[in-house]
Design an enzyme around this catalytic site. Structure first.
Site, PDB file in Angstrom:
ATOM      1  N   TRP A 263       0.829  -1.204   0.000  1.00 40.25           N
ATOM      2  CA  TRP A 263       0.000   0.000   0.000  1.00 40.25           C
ATOM      3  C   TRP A 263       0.861   1.250   0.000  1.00 40.25           C
TER       4      TRP A 263
ATOM      5  N   SER B  64     -12.438  12.925  -2.658  1.00 41.19           N
ATOM      6  CA  SER B  64     -13.544  12.641  -1.748  1.00 41.19           C
ATOM      7  C   SER B  64     -13.198  13.050  -0.322  1.00 41.19           C
TER       8      SER B  64
ATOM      9  N   GLU C 274      -1.815  10.160   8.371  1.00 42.09           N
ATOM     10  CA  GLU C 274      -2.913   9.274   7.992  1.00 42.09           C
ATOM     11  C   GLU C 274      -3.234   8.273   9.108  1.00 42.09           C
TER      12      GLU C 274
ATOM     13  N   TYR D  18      -2.948   8.656  12.185  1.00 42.25           N
ATOM     14  CA  TYR D  18      -3.682   9.340  13.252  1.00 42.25           C
ATOM     15  C   TYR D  18      -5.074   9.740  12.795  1.00 42.25           C
TER      16      TYR D  18
ATOM     17  N   SER E  68     -14.124   8.599  24.091  1.00 40.02           N
ATOM     18  CA  SER E  68     -14.347   9.702  25.029  1.00 40.02           C
ATOM     19  C   SER E  68     -15.826   9.980  25.231  1.00 40.02           C
TER      20      SER E  68
ATOM     21  N   HIS F  30       9.468   5.699   9.565  1.00 40.07           N
ATOM     22  CA  HIS F  30       9.210   4.533   8.711  1.00 40.07           C
ATOM     23  C   HIS F  30      10.399   4.241   7.812  1.00 40.07           C
TER      24      HIS F  30
ATOM     25  N   ARG G 159       7.972  -9.202   6.572  1.00 34.79           N
ATOM     26  CA  ARG G 159       6.591  -9.078   6.129  1.00 34.79           C
ATOM     27  C   ARG G 159       6.514  -9.186   4.608  1.00 34.79           C
TER      28      ARG G 159
HETATM   29  C1  HEA Z   1      -7.494  -0.681   9.109  1.00 33.25           C
HETATM   30  C2  HEA Z   1      -6.679  -1.419   8.541  1.00 33.25           C
HETATM   31  C3  HEA Z   1      -6.568  -2.918   8.613  1.00 33.25           C
HETATM   32  C4  HEA Z   1      -7.413  -3.872   9.111  1.00 33.25           C
HETATM   33  C5  HEA Z   1      -8.750  -3.693   9.750  1.00 33.25           C
HETATM   34  C6  HEA Z   1      -6.753  -5.134   8.905  1.00 33.25           C
HETATM   35  C7  HEA Z   1      -7.307  -6.356   9.270  1.00 33.25           C
HETATM   36  C8  HEA Z   1      -6.640  -7.572   9.142  1.00 33.25           C
HETATM   37  N1  HEA Z   1      -5.395  -7.773   8.606  1.00 33.25           N
HETATM   38 FE1  HEA Z   1      -4.220  -6.359   7.758  1.00 33.25          FE
HETATM   39  N2  HEA Z   1      -3.009  -4.915   6.949  1.00 33.25           N
HETATM   40  C9  HEA Z   1      -3.231  -3.576   6.978  1.00 33.25           C
HETATM   41  C10 HEA Z   1      -4.334  -2.937   7.514  1.00 33.25           C
HETATM   42  C11 HEA Z   1      -5.407  -3.590   8.106  1.00 33.25           C
HETATM   43  N3  HEA Z   1      -5.535  -4.932   8.290  1.00 33.25           N
HETATM   44  C12 HEA Z   1      -2.131  -2.885   6.373  1.00 33.25           C
HETATM   45  C13 HEA Z   1      -1.990  -1.373   6.224  1.00 33.25           C
HETATM   46  C14 HEA Z   1      -1.219  -3.864   5.961  1.00 33.25           C
HETATM   47  C15 HEA Z   1       0.130  -3.658   5.275  1.00 33.25           C
HETATM   48  C16 HEA Z   1       0.022  -3.957   3.822  1.00 33.25           C
HETATM   49  C17 HEA Z   1       1.322  -3.862   3.128  1.00 33.25           C
HETATM   50  O1  HEA Z   1       2.281  -4.517   3.547  1.00 33.25           O
HETATM   51  O2  HEA Z   1       1.407  -3.108   2.151  1.00 33.25           O
HETATM   52  C18 HEA Z   1      -1.800  -5.138   6.357  1.00 33.25           C
HETATM   53  C19 HEA Z   1      -1.181  -6.369   6.156  1.00 33.25           C
HETATM   54  C20 HEA Z   1      -1.630  -7.562   6.699  1.00 33.25           C
HETATM   55  C21 HEA Z   1      -0.863  -8.747   6.743  1.00 33.25           C
HETATM   56  C22 HEA Z   1       0.573  -8.894   6.289  1.00 33.25           C
HETATM   57  C23 HEA Z   1       0.657  -9.296   4.895  1.00 33.25           C
HETATM   58  C24 HEA Z   1       2.067  -9.357   4.465  1.00 33.25           C
HETATM   59  O3  HEA Z   1       2.922  -8.657   4.997  1.00 33.25           O
HETATM   60  O4  HEA Z   1       2.324 -10.146   3.552  1.00 33.25           O
HETATM   61  C25 HEA Z   1      -1.642  -9.730   7.340  1.00 33.25           C
HETATM   62  C26 HEA Z   1      -1.222 -11.111   7.597  1.00 33.25           C
HETATM   63  O5  HEA Z   1      -1.686 -11.765   8.393  1.00 33.25           O
HETATM   64  C27 HEA Z   1      -2.894  -9.099   7.667  1.00 33.25           C
HETATM   65  C28 HEA Z   1      -3.965  -9.730   8.297  1.00 33.25           C
HETATM   66  C29 HEA Z   1      -5.123  -9.091   8.712  1.00 33.25           C
HETATM   67  C30 HEA Z   1      -6.236  -9.790   9.329  1.00 33.25           C
HETATM   68  C31 HEA Z   1      -6.294 -11.253   9.629  1.00 33.25           C
HETATM   69  C32 HEA Z   1      -7.183  -8.828   9.600  1.00 33.25           C
HETATM   70  C33 HEA Z   1      -8.525  -9.071  10.237  1.00 33.25           C
HETATM   71  O6  HEA Z   1      -8.736  -8.173  11.287  1.00 33.25           O
HETATM   72  C34 HEA Z   1      -9.631  -9.008   9.231  1.00 33.25           C
HETATM   73  C35 HEA Z   1     -10.912  -9.482   9.840  1.00 33.25           C
HETATM   74  C36 HEA Z   1     -12.106  -9.390   8.937  1.00 33.25           C
HETATM   75  C37 HEA Z   1     -12.591 -10.375   8.205  1.00 33.25           C
HETATM   76  C38 HEA Z   1     -11.898 -11.659   8.136  1.00 33.25           C
HETATM   77  C39 HEA Z   1     -13.820 -10.186   7.375  1.00 33.25           C
HETATM   78  C40 HEA Z   1     -14.901 -11.170   7.737  1.00 33.25           C
HETATM   79  C41 HEA Z   1     -15.647 -11.629   6.540  1.00 33.25           C
HETATM   80  C42 HEA Z   1     -15.924 -12.907   6.297  1.00 33.25           C
HETATM   81  C43 HEA Z   1     -15.505 -14.002   7.142  1.00 33.25           C
HETATM   82  C44 HEA Z   1     -16.783 -13.303   5.187  1.00 33.25           C
HETATM   83  C45 HEA Z   1     -16.313 -12.866   3.865  1.00 33.25           C
HETATM   84  C46 HEA Z   1     -17.552 -12.741   3.114  1.00 33.25           C
HETATM   85  C47 HEA Z   1     -17.804 -12.042   2.050  1.00 33.25           C
HETATM   86  C48 HEA Z   1     -16.740 -11.302   1.266  1.00 33.25           C
HETATM   87  C49 HEA Z   1     -19.172 -11.918   1.573  1.00 33.25           C
HETATM   88  N4  HEA Z   1      -2.861  -7.776   7.272  1.00 33.25           N
HETATM   89  C1  HEA Z   2      -3.928   3.783  14.041  1.00 35.51           C
HETATM   90  C2  HEA Z   2      -2.777   3.707  13.569  1.00 35.51           C
HETATM   91  C3  HEA Z   2      -1.463   3.869  14.280  1.00 35.51           C
HETATM   92  C4  HEA Z   2      -1.159   4.458  15.487  1.00 35.51           C
HETATM   93  C5  HEA Z   2      -2.083   5.142  16.459  1.00 35.51           C
HETATM   94  C6  HEA Z   2       0.255   4.319  15.641  1.00 35.51           C
HETATM   95  C7  HEA Z   2       0.955   4.805  16.740  1.00 35.51           C
HETATM   96  C8  HEA Z   2       2.336   4.813  16.856  1.00 35.51           C
HETATM   97  N1  HEA Z   2       3.225   4.249  15.961  1.00 35.51           N
HETATM   98 FE1  HEA Z   2       2.738   3.193  14.298  1.00 35.51          FE
HETATM   99  N2  HEA Z   2       2.286   2.401  12.495  1.00 35.51           N
HETATM  100  C9  HEA Z   2       1.030   2.274  11.956  1.00 35.51           C
HETATM  101  C10 HEA Z   2      -0.151   2.698  12.504  1.00 35.51           C
HETATM  102  C11 HEA Z   2      -0.233   3.369  13.731  1.00 35.51           C
HETATM  103  N3  HEA Z   2       0.797   3.648  14.578  1.00 35.51           N
HETATM  104  C12 HEA Z   2       1.099   1.611  10.678  1.00 35.51           C
HETATM  105  C13 HEA Z   2      -0.073   1.293   9.764  1.00 35.51           C
HETATM  106  C14 HEA Z   2       2.436   1.330  10.461  1.00 35.51           C
HETATM  107  C15 HEA Z   2       3.091   0.571   9.309  1.00 35.51           C
HETATM  108  C16 HEA Z   2       2.917   1.130   7.977  1.00 35.51           C
HETATM  109  C17 HEA Z   2       3.561   0.245   6.951  1.00 35.51           C
HETATM  110  O1  HEA Z   2       4.802   0.163   6.942  1.00 35.51           O
HETATM  111  O2  HEA Z   2       2.833  -0.392   6.172  1.00 35.51           O
HETATM  112  C18 HEA Z   2       3.155   1.853  11.623  1.00 35.51           C
HETATM  113  C19 HEA Z   2       4.546   1.790  11.744  1.00 35.51           C
HETATM  114  C20 HEA Z   2       5.237   2.423  12.753  1.00 35.51           C
HETATM  115  C21 HEA Z   2       6.654   2.598  12.739  1.00 35.51           C
HETATM  116  C22 HEA Z   2       7.618   2.152  11.634  1.00 35.51           C
HETATM  117  C23 HEA Z   2       8.032   0.767  11.826  1.00 35.51           C
HETATM  118  C24 HEA Z   2       8.877   0.267  10.728  1.00 35.51           C
HETATM  119  O3  HEA Z   2       8.371   0.105   9.627  1.00 35.51           O
HETATM  120  O4  HEA Z   2      10.052   0.045  10.972  1.00 35.51           O
HETATM  121  C25 HEA Z   2       6.987   3.256  13.896  1.00 35.51           C
HETATM  122  C26 HEA Z   2       8.366   3.635  14.279  1.00 35.51           C
HETATM  123  O5  HEA Z   2       8.605   4.462  15.047  1.00 35.51           O
HETATM  124  C27 HEA Z   2       5.755   3.506  14.603  1.00 35.51           C
HETATM  125  C28 HEA Z   2       5.646   4.178  15.823  1.00 35.51           C
HETATM  126  C29 HEA Z   2       4.446   4.528  16.426  1.00 35.51           C
HETATM  127  C30 HEA Z   2       4.386   5.268  17.677  1.00 35.51           C
HETATM  128  C31 HEA Z   2       5.531   5.730  18.501  1.00 35.51           C
HETATM  129  C32 HEA Z   2       3.045   5.442  17.932  1.00 35.51           C
HETATM  130  C33 HEA Z   2       2.463   6.203  19.100  1.00 35.51           C
HETATM  131  O6  HEA Z   2       1.458   7.069  18.688  1.00 35.51           O
HETATM  132  C34 HEA Z   2       1.942   5.284  20.172  1.00 35.51           C
HETATM  133  C35 HEA Z   2       1.686   6.053  21.445  1.00 35.51           C
HETATM  134  C36 HEA Z   2       0.966   5.265  22.513  1.00 35.51           C
HETATM  135  C37 HEA Z   2       1.501   4.722  23.614  1.00 35.51           C
HETATM  136  C38 HEA Z   2       2.971   4.771  23.867  1.00 35.51           C
HETATM  137  C39 HEA Z   2       0.683   3.976  24.610  1.00 35.51           C
HETATM  138  C40 HEA Z   2       0.013   4.800  25.672  1.00 35.51           C
HETATM  139  C41 HEA Z   2       0.902   5.699  26.431  1.00 35.51           C
HETATM  140  C42 HEA Z   2       1.278   5.541  27.729  1.00 35.51           C
HETATM  141  C43 HEA Z   2       0.776   4.457  28.565  1.00 35.51           C
HETATM  142  C44 HEA Z   2       2.163   6.580  28.305  1.00 35.51           C
HETATM  143  C45 HEA Z   2       3.448   6.104  28.848  1.00 35.51           C
HETATM  144  C46 HEA Z   2       4.261   5.393  27.829  1.00 35.51           C
HETATM  145  C47 HEA Z   2       5.570   5.501  27.672  1.00 35.51           C
HETATM  146  C48 HEA Z   2       6.428   6.444  28.411  1.00 35.51           C
HETATM  147  C49 HEA Z   2       6.271   4.589  26.703  1.00 35.51           C
HETATM  148  N4  HEA Z   2       4.713   2.992  13.885  1.00 35.51           N
HETATM  149 CU   LIG Z   3       4.218   6.481  11.559  1.00 32.93          CU
END
Ligand code: HEA
Ligand code: HEA
Ligand SMILES: [Cu+2]
Ligand code: CUA
Lengths: 268, 534, 288
Positions: free
Chosen positions: B144, B171, B257, B259, B270, B305, B452
């Protein structure tokens, strides 16, 4: 299957003593910096555990104590400056504690000066090419045939019967023990990434640019890793194998790979 | 003009829903549009989830089982794009559409026709995106994140990918503008900014994030397009560009994004936690400041990242510090929620159960986020399953749980009927258990060295992978229960809901009858009592 | 009138948005298949453009009709204003991406390819002999030798034209506020005519660059950033000039009063935004 679920529950509970097949944690590795990295990893992990125990503890206590019971009246407070200042300051302090050793290790990791030897690694879809600077040694390193055959969609070979399935190559990278090896990484096509967990090194190979990194392996052995950046169809099939040899063995190997020697024994 | 003219218009303006398909195609009503968003989101969630299930089945054991490696990459890419842009974002926009006018005392969104346009672009965008599966060369398979040069190897799907991202961007930008204008301009006259409910606040901040970063994504993919078709060299070293430039731009979009995907979730909890603790939200104002700080910080952390791309040392140090700082405002939010529960009188209906699970599980995801921020450690974690574990912990039991909590919480208000509480609770427990079975083992896989985005893996990773796959199937099937509960409720199978629904909840939406009238507030409501806003 | 003020305004259902969505869909699908080499795609794309234009015309005339019949109260007016403002903000972010690309390549990737910072080996092993300068078409000399676009001459004239158009637009606005209708018409017309002249001259500059200077989109990062920035800017000038033309036609029809002229102001904001982008562009692309 049940056995696996059961084992995983045990695994989740008893985290660190991993049996051979059940690796639960980052390897400590075989370089000074891999050990430091591992220590950092454990340090931040323990901090998180501590914070987790505290925070979750308070939550669980509250969930039990403050659930609705007959006659109970909810409190009405809705702010407290003192509390807020405390729980803003404490995390900042913890983060500062974490930042210092991390920065220190990072600075060492980036210090590629004064290497004992330099190897240029060029990534191709989907294999690696290694060239030893100052030597007449260069070769490709691709997925080993045994894995290559077994990995096919229609192969009926059970991966469990293949030794080092997907983690074996035809020509491993060979380096001497205890020497600072500088690795220069680039790519011929798309972005790849050179990763060997035991050396705690991961660095992208980017077309048109030369990235530097280094390692100094302290223990003789064979270390395996994989390409870590999505690079197309066979991204999962470009492993990296590093053989760390005693200096004499390394010298012998190097001599055997020089062009003159190569003419008799062409590959391997 | 005369008031006679005005009255004539009134009868047209304040009508009930139109009949048949036109009600939906031509909709300007915030509730209708909100419903369409939510339905689209559910469909997309099931589609993206079905893809995840194929991914997990392939990974159930080592060796290739069903699909070729390139198809696997296509599924991973599309899974993520569909989940992020199709499931989570539209769901939150749908909730915003339904709730914001009701919470601030407005009749509708400020720009209702544009609202319709924002929605109806989406189905077309996803049609384009999903259709790529049937094109020569298949769907996009570069992840993605769409990094060049790999993404330039996409087949015929390439321009469709780019243009569908453009459509998604258009959108979202229009949706964000609408939400900002609604919140700023349509509030009941005596609702000051700091009296606004938290859900409205977090959405206001989210909308600004969207407005700032969706154009950035559009620009990034535009450069991909010109590099591919018009010979520019933005991402080509030989021409003086740099493939890493794309990564910088992508993550300048990508980090805010994530966030965008979580701030509205914070807003939802909340709202829920005070209601079921029967206590006002603790530290309302500091919650606002915390959310704003998170939004601000999200713009200066993107390169976390990219710790392995070979950035100069100073850059790495800066991005490590700034990333870690995000723990502070996020911690403030967490502690405030706990303080809200503290000495309340809590009951545990389904929305509250989900909210509490978020507090636990999102925090675990946040902890792994902090671990990822430590550069030397991230060099080990990066692009391994540890990252996959991290972001699914924040996304699934963060965003997805929050969306479901919100649906349970507000569904009686929307439909006028209660959902089936015991099935709701069952759905919660199944989800909470299976989500951990699915994603917790991924931490171990990553630490043990599994990269991955691979369709096949070495045998030492087999056990945890099969556990994760079993968990995924369990989790996926449990979601069908959610679909069932919602349908039953909407069809009016439950008890009639009162206008308050819960035990004395705070907020304007609860002063409206259930189901809420077609135009929420036709005249501005009076916001007198201070406690109307928790 | 009071009636319109204290009730909320809610518009009726509308078919324009769905028409717009279908139009965009045709446009994008057509463009995609055209880029993939299908000639039919071109015509699908053009039909999409036609539908979008049809939609814009229809949607805006609906809104204009409503506005003229006095259905909008202060609040709706405010909503439109805010909407336009934040739309322009998103456009600013869009442009900043390309400016960002320009800064990155000038200050980072080009020097790195020349061996700066931690890229000593990049230069030594991959691009030996390349010395970083700006402008540059990269170490691969992409697109071959070229001439650099000079800031004086056409670009300077264009700067003057755009700045003048800003002045004429402001004069027109003051005329509108002072109910000087004929002055309004003249200066508004002058504004969009200047805009179209700008676009015309920009096209001349492109033709010159392509034919005589060998400066093309393929001329490495310099050509890429040059055409991307000036191209998107030119596109925005064109759109803005069309917007002003429509506003002008509406003034001819007697629309707009000193108190109610949001559409005029929206177009004016847009024009000033395009102007400011040009100034940044002139400084960073042509001059520095
Ligand atoms: C909001 C974002 C989101 C959500 C909700 C999920 C949900 C899930 N994700 Fe996903 N995932 C991502 C965001 C998300 N993911 C992203 C950003 C990546 C990185 C991609 C990349 O590397 O580029 C990723 C990659 C990713 C990987 C790694 C793939 C790889 O690196 O090769 C895996 C592997 O297990 C995985 C698993 C799952 C699973 C099991 C769920 C489950 O929670 C899903 C549960 C829901 C269902 C299973 C649906 C239920 C439906 C049915 C049972 C019936 C189907 C019927 C009909 C279609 C009619 N996800
Ligand atoms: C909803 C989405 C979401 C959120 C909220 C966050 C939250 C955070 N993410 Fe995450 N992140 C992703 C979605 C998200 N991330 C996704 C999708 C990727 C992978 C994308 C891809 O490669 O495909 C990613 C990848 C990613 C990376 C890159 C990893 C890598 O590819 O090598 C890093 C590195 O710093 C990171 C850091 C963080 C941090 C520091 C927070 C912080 O905001 C978390 C803060 C929260 C807490 C720490 C817990 C509560 C706090 C306390 C209890 C206070 C006291 C705590 C301490 C003093 C430690 N994230
Ligand atoms: Cu980030
Ligand atoms: Cu090479 Cu992944």
């Amino acid at each position: 299957m049940l056995r696996k679920v059961y084992l995983s529950v045990i695994g989740l509970l008893g985290a660190s003593n991993a049996s051979a097949d059940w690796t639960l944690n980052m390897p400590r590795g075989v370089t000074e910096l891999s050990a430091e990295t591992y220590a950092l990893h454990m340090q931040v992990f323990y901090w998180c555990c501590a914070i987790g125990v505290l925070v979750f503890g308070v939550m669980i206590y509250s969930l039990i104590r403050h659930r609705k019971s007959p006659g109970a009246e909810p409190a009405t407070f809705s702010h407290s400056m003192k509390a807020e200042v405390i729980w803003t300051t404490i995390p900042i302090i913890i983060l500062l504690i974490l930042v210092v050793p991390s920065a220190r290790t990072l600075i060492k990791l980036e210090d590629t000066r004064k290497p004992d030897m330099t190897i240029v690694a060029t990534a191709y879809q989907w294999r690696w090419h290694y060239r030893y600077q100052g030597q007449d040694v260069a070769f490709y390193s691709s997925l080993a045939r045994t894995s290559g055959v077994a990995r096919r969609l229609d192969s009926s070979i059970d991966p469990f019967t293949v030794e080092n399935y997907l983690l074996d190559v035809d020509n491993p990278l060979v380096v001497p023990v205890g020497r600072k090896v500088r690795l220069l990484l680039t790519s011929n096509d798309v972005v790849h990434s050179w990763w060997v967990p035991e050396l705690a090194i991961k660095k992208d190979a980017i077309p048109g640019f030369m990235n530097e990194t280094w390692f100094k392996a302290d223990v003789v052995g064979t270390y395996r890793g994989q390409c870590a950046e999505l690079c197309g169809m066979d991204h999962g099939y470009m492993p990296i194998v590093v053989k760390v040899l005693e200096p004499q063995a390394y010298a012998a190997w190097l001599a055997s790979r020089q062009p003159t020697a190569l003419q008799s024994a062409d590959t391997n | 003009m005369t008031s006679a003219v005005m009255d004539a218009h009134h009868s047209e303006e304040h009508h009930g829903p139109a009949k048949g398909i036109r009600r939906w195609l031509y909709a300007t009503n915030h509730k209708d549009i909100g419903t369409m968003y939510l339905v689209l989101s559910l469909v997309m969630f099931l589609t993206g989830g079905a893809m995840a299930l194929v991914i997990r089945s392939e990974l159930f054991q080592p060796g290739l089982q069903f699909i070729a490696p390139n198809v696997f990459n296509q599924l991973t890419t599309m899974h993520a794009l569909i989940m992020v842009f199709g499931a989570v974002m539209p769901a939150f926009v749908g909730l915003a559409n339904w709730m914001i006018p009701m919470m601030i005392g407005a009749p509708d969104m400020a720009l209702p026709r544009m609202n319709n346009w924002s929605f109806w672009i989406l189905p077309f965008a996803f049609l384009m995106l999903v259709a790529t599966f049937f094109m020569p060369g298949g769907a996009p398979a570069a992840g993605w994140t769409m990094y060049p040069p790999l993404v330039l190897q996409t087949g015929d799907a390439f321009p469709y990918l780019i243009f569908s991202v453009h459509l998604l961007g258009i959108s979202s930008i229009m949706g964000a503008i609408n939400i900002i204008v609604t919140i700023v301009n349509m509030r009941a006259p005596d609702m000051s900014l700091l009296k606004m409910p938290m859900f409205v606040w977090t959405w206001l901040i989210t909308a600004y994030l969207l407005l700032a970063v969706m154009p950035v994504l559009a620009g990034a993919v535009t450069m991909l397009l010109t590099d591919q078709f018009f010979g520019t060299s933005f991402f080509l070293a030989a021409g003086g560009g740099d493939p890493v430039l794309f990564q910088h731009i992508f993550w300048f979009f990508g980090h805010p994004e994530v966030y965008i995907l979580i701030l509205p979730a914070f807003g939802v909890i909340s709202e829920i936690i005070p209601t079921f603790s029967r206590k006002p939200l603790f530290g309302h104002d500091s919650m606002v400041y915390a959310a704003s700080s998170i939004a601000f910080l999200s713009f200066i952390v993107w390169a976390h990242h990219m710790f392995t791309v070979g950035m100069p040392l100073t850059g790495q140090l800066f991005f490590m510090f700034s990333t870690m700082l995000i723990a502070v405002p996020t911690g403030v939010k967490l502690f405030n929620w706990i303080a809200t529960m503290w000495r309340g009188t809590m009951t545990f209906e389904t929305p509250m159960l989900f909210a509490i699970a978020i507090l636990f599980l999102f925090t675990i995801g946040g902890f792994s986020g902090i671990m990822l921020a430590i550069v030397p450690a991230d060099i080990q974690y990066h692009d391994s399953y540890f990252v996959v574990a991290h972001f699914h912990y924040v996304l699934v039991p963060g965003s997805i749980f929050a969306i479901m909590a919100a649906v349970y919480y507000w569904l009686p208000k929307w439909s006028g009927h209660m959902y089936n509480e015991s099935l709701g609770k069952l759905h919660f427990w199944l989800s909470a258990v299976f989500v951990n079975v699915t994603f917790f083992p991924m931490h171990f896989l990553g630490l043990a060295g599994m990269p991955r985005r691979i369709p096949d893996y070495s045998t030492q990773f087999a056990d945890f992978n099969s556990i994760a796959s079993v968990g995924a199937i369990g989790y996926g099937l449990s979601q069908l229960l959610f679909v069932y509960v919602v349908i039953q409720c909407v069809r009016g199978k439950g008890a009639k809901a009162t206008s308050e629904v819960w035990d004395n909840p705070k907020g304007l939406e609860w002063t409206l009858p259930s189901p809420a009238p077609y135009h929420s507030f036709e005249v501005p409501p009076k916001v007198s009592s201070e406690s109307a806003f928790s | 009138m009071t009636h319109a003020e204290d009730r909320y305004y809610v518009p009726q259902n509308s078919h324009w948005p769905i028409v717009g969505s279908v139009g965009l869909f045709l446009l994008m699908v057509g463009a995609s298949s055209w880029l993939n080499g299908s000639d039919a795609g071109f015509w699908v794309m053009m039909s999409g453009v036609a539908v979008v234009i049809f939609m814009l015309a229809g949607w805006f005339s609906t809104v204009i009709g409503e506005s003229i019949s006095g259905r909008f109260n202060q609040q709706v007016d405010m909503s439109f204003r805010m909407g336009m403002f934040w739309f322009i903000f998103s456009e600013v972010m869009f442009f900043s991406v390309f400016f960002g690309a320009l800064f990155y390549s000038r200050n980072m990737s080009i020097p790195w390819l020349g061996g700066d910072s931690n890229n000593f080996f990049t230069n030594l092993l991959l691009w030996g002999g390349y010395e970083s300068t700006w402008p540059s078409n990269g170490p691969g000399n992409a697109g071959g030798d070229y001439e650099v676009m000079q800031p004086f001459g056409l670009p300077l004239i264009n700067t003057v034209i755009l700045l003048t158009s800003s002045v004429t637009l402001t004069v027109a606005h003051h005329a509108l506020l002072a109910s000087k209708r004929s002055m309004l018409k003249v200066f508004l017309a002058a504004t969009f005519i200047l805009g179209f002249i700008f676009v015309f001259l920009q096209a001349q500059e492109y033709i010159h660059a392509y034919h005589e200077m060998n400066l093309k989109m393929t001329t490495g990062i310099y050509g890429s950033t040059f055409y991307m920035l000036t191209g998107f800017h030119g596109m925005h000038v064109t759109i803005g000039a069309f917007m002003l033309s429509v506003i002008w036609l509406r003034t001819m029809k007697g629309h707009f009063t000193p108190r109610h002229h949001f559409a005029f102001e929206a177009a004016a904001w847009y024009w000033h935004f395009v102007d400011v982008v040009w100034l940044a562009l002139y400084v960073f692309v042509y001059w520095m």
